[in-house]
Design a protein around this motif. Structure first.
Motif, PDB file in Angstrom:
ATOM      1  N   ASP A 132       0.832  -1.209   0.000  1.00  0.00           N
ATOM      2  CA  ASP A 132       0.000   0.000   0.000  1.00  0.00           C
ATOM      3  C   ASP A 132       0.865   1.258   0.000  1.00  0.00           C
ATOM      4  N   ASN A 158       0.276 -15.123  -1.648  1.00  0.00           N
ATOM      5  CA  ASN A 158      -0.696 -14.215  -1.015  1.00  0.00           C
ATOM      6  C   ASN A 158      -0.358 -12.752  -1.294  1.00  0.00           C
ATOM      7  N   GLU A 161      -1.216 -11.942  -4.864  1.00  0.00           N
ATOM      8  CA  GLU A 161      -2.679 -11.831  -4.982  1.00  0.00           C
ATOM      9  C   GLU A 161      -3.167 -10.497  -4.419  1.00  0.00           C
ATOM     10  N   TYR A 162      -2.581 -10.074  -3.306  1.00  0.00           N
ATOM     11  CA  TYR A 162      -2.976  -8.793  -2.707  1.00  0.00           C
ATOM     12  C   TYR A 162      -2.634  -7.641  -3.636  1.00  0.00           C
ATOM     13  N   ILE A 164      -2.289  -7.658  -6.867  1.00  0.00           N
ATOM     14  CA  ILE A 164      -3.196  -7.684  -8.019  1.00  0.00           C
ATOM     15  C   ILE A 164      -4.566  -7.134  -7.641  1.00  0.00           C
ATOM     16  N   SER A 165      -5.008  -7.440  -6.426  1.00  0.00           N
ATOM     17  CA  SER A 165      -6.315  -6.947  -5.988  1.00  0.00           C
ATOM     18  C   SER A 165      -6.328  -5.423  -5.873  1.00  0.00           C
ATOM     19  N   LYS A 166      -5.165  -4.835  -5.588  1.00  0.00           N
ATOM     20  CA  LYS A 166      -5.061  -3.384  -5.459  1.00  0.00           C
ATOM     21  C   LYS A 166      -4.887  -2.697  -6.816  1.00  0.00           C
ATOM     22  N   PRO A 168      -5.777  -4.288 -10.307  1.00  0.00           N
ATOM     23  CA  PRO A 168      -6.151  -5.386 -11.211  1.00  0.00           C
ATOM     24  C   PRO A 168      -6.120  -5.030 -12.691  1.00  0.00           C
ATOM     25  N   LEU A 187      -3.994 -17.343 -11.115  1.00  0.00           N
ATOM     26  CA  LEU A 187      -3.899 -15.982 -10.585  1.00  0.00           C
ATOM     27  C   LEU A 187      -3.462 -14.990 -11.661  1.00  0.00           C
TER      28      LEU A 187
END
Length: 438
Positions: A132, A158, A161-162, A164-166, A168, A187
């Motif tokens: 972040d 993990n 994945e985090y 990418i979620s932030k 995408p 993923l």
């Protein structure tokens, strides 16, 4: 009227020379008799051509920008170029469009030549909190890179994945040893991917002798399975090959095998092939000569796809290898731009080879963003005193700071790289290219 000082002569053999106008990037081939006239004129503040031959040469040189009224005019031209470069640099620094995340310094391989060292003791995976914080560096983010160590490990999944979620919808590029490609497919496959770079250091036996797991087990077959899976799903793969004399001969053979094997996906397959970083300049030159001789038959576009390394040299050399336009440089490479690399410990680095070297960090992004004053990031030809009157400076941008004798002061020139490029690489590429056209 007089000749500019910014003329660089390059011996290309057979009583021929290239002359480079390092103010405007023009490059011309001349014979030794013409060069001797130019040498004579270099000592004259007011050139007076004698005869038809010298008059014709003078007019041609004037048309190509080698002639000025006086030194004041030449100094003004260079200052005008630098002012434009500075303005462009300032504008580029207004936004950060690319971030590369060092997901961890840990790696499951033990490649003996790794520039980050065998078994890096730093094992942390970048945390969500640090991800972040790093994303706050980018105010106009377009693309994201994943790097390591090895970015694709079971323990980094993990974190990947985090991230990418932030972000995408960004474009991703990934530099990986390729061992866990299959495990990350679900993923990564939905992403917009520019390329995934995977290293194969030769055919199976050679690769396994150089790129093996920490426990010594082979890796070739598992990597190939991952490459196949991604290509058949139209995900771009770039094959990296690190060469020395032991695997040079089979590199082209492997490239041809892969191009044939994945012919149905050729638009998604590219290569990056070059001599190993640790080799000396002479050894690298010999390897690159043999590589270029294989690729000279291709068009510029095909050549760069077959080996993206051909676009990684100095601007003057790239004009020969991939036909790029010669543009003046304000700083050496993208390491001086806003394309940052961030690691799991809060540090910001300027380029891939610098990661993990404390002295090369350009600042920190955690717990707060802070940049170092004396750093690669702030380095350019206006900050380096020796570059002010150097005829090479607009072609090299001060040289590669990673090759400085020490990192106590980054505002020093590194001159060997550009002189090696111009006086060794350029003649080799030029003559090889012309031989292919004959």
């Amino acid at each position: 009227m007089k000749l500019i000082n910014h003329i660089i002569p390059v011996d290309i053999g057979n009583n021929k020379k290239l002359i480079i106008n390092s103010l405007n990037g023009t490059m011309d081939k001349i014979d030794i008799s013409t060069y001797n006239i130019i040498v004579k004129w270099q000592n004259q503040n007011e050139i007076t051509p004698i005869g038809e031959l010298e008059t014709s040469l003078f007019e041609n040189l004037q048309a190509r920008g080698y002639i000025v009224n006086n030194e004041i005019e030449e100094t003004g031209k260079k200052r005008e170029i630098i002012n434009t470069l500075r303005a462009n640099d300032n504008k580029a620094r207004e936004s950060c469009r690319h971030l590369t995340f060092v997901m961890t310094y840990d790696c499951n391989f033990r490649c003996p030549y790794c520039f980050e060292g065998l078994g890096n003791p730093q094992k942390n995976v970048i945390s969500p909190e640090y991800i972040d914080a790093a994303l706050k560096l980018a105010n106009n983010l377009e693309s994201i890179g994943l790097f390591g160590g090895e970015p694709l490990l079971p323990k980094t999944k993990n974190a990947v994945e985090y991230l990418i979620s932030k972000a995408p919808n960004k474009t991703y590029n990934i530099t990986t040893n390729g061992y866990y490609l299959e495990e990350f497919f679900e993923l990564l496959s939905p992403l917009k991917i520019a390329f995934i770079m995977v290293t194969l250091d030769g055919e199976e036996a050679t690769h396994n002798s150089r790129r093996y797991l920490a426990n010594g087990n082979p890796t070739f077959q598992k990597i190939m399975a991952g490459i196949h899976k991604y290509l058949e799903n139209d995900i771009p793969i770039r094959i990296r090959m690190n060469l020395d004399e032991n695997n040079l001969e089979e590199s082209n053979r492997l490239k041809q095998q892969l191009m044939k094997k994945f012919a149905m996906h050729q638009d998604k397959l590219s290569f990056e092939i070059s001599a190993m970083m640790e080799m000396n300049s002479k050894e690298k030159l010999e390897i690159n000569k043999k590589l270029f001789n294989e690729d000279k038959k291709y068009s510029y576009e095909e050549r760069e796809k077959n080996n993206t390394y051909w676009g990684r040299n100095s601007p003057i050399v790239n004009a020969i290898t991939v036909g790029s336009k010669i543009r003046p440089t304000y700083s050496f490479c993208q390491a001086h731009s806003n394309n940052f690399l961030v690691d799991p410990y809060g540090y910001i680095y300027p380029c891939l080879p610098s990661v993990g070297v404390d002295a090369l960090a350009i600042g920190k992004y955690y717990p707060q963003i802070k940049f170092n004053e004396n750093s690669i990031f702030n380095r350019n030809i206006e900050k380096i005193e020796e570059c002010q009157n150097c005829i090479y400076s607009l072609l090299c941008g001060g040289g590669c700071p990673l090759k400085l004798d020490n990192y106590e002061n980054f505002y020093k020139p590194e001159c060997n790289s550009i002189k090696d490029q111009i006086h060794n690489y350029l003649p080799m590429f030029y003559n090889t290219q012309k031989a292919g056209e004959a």
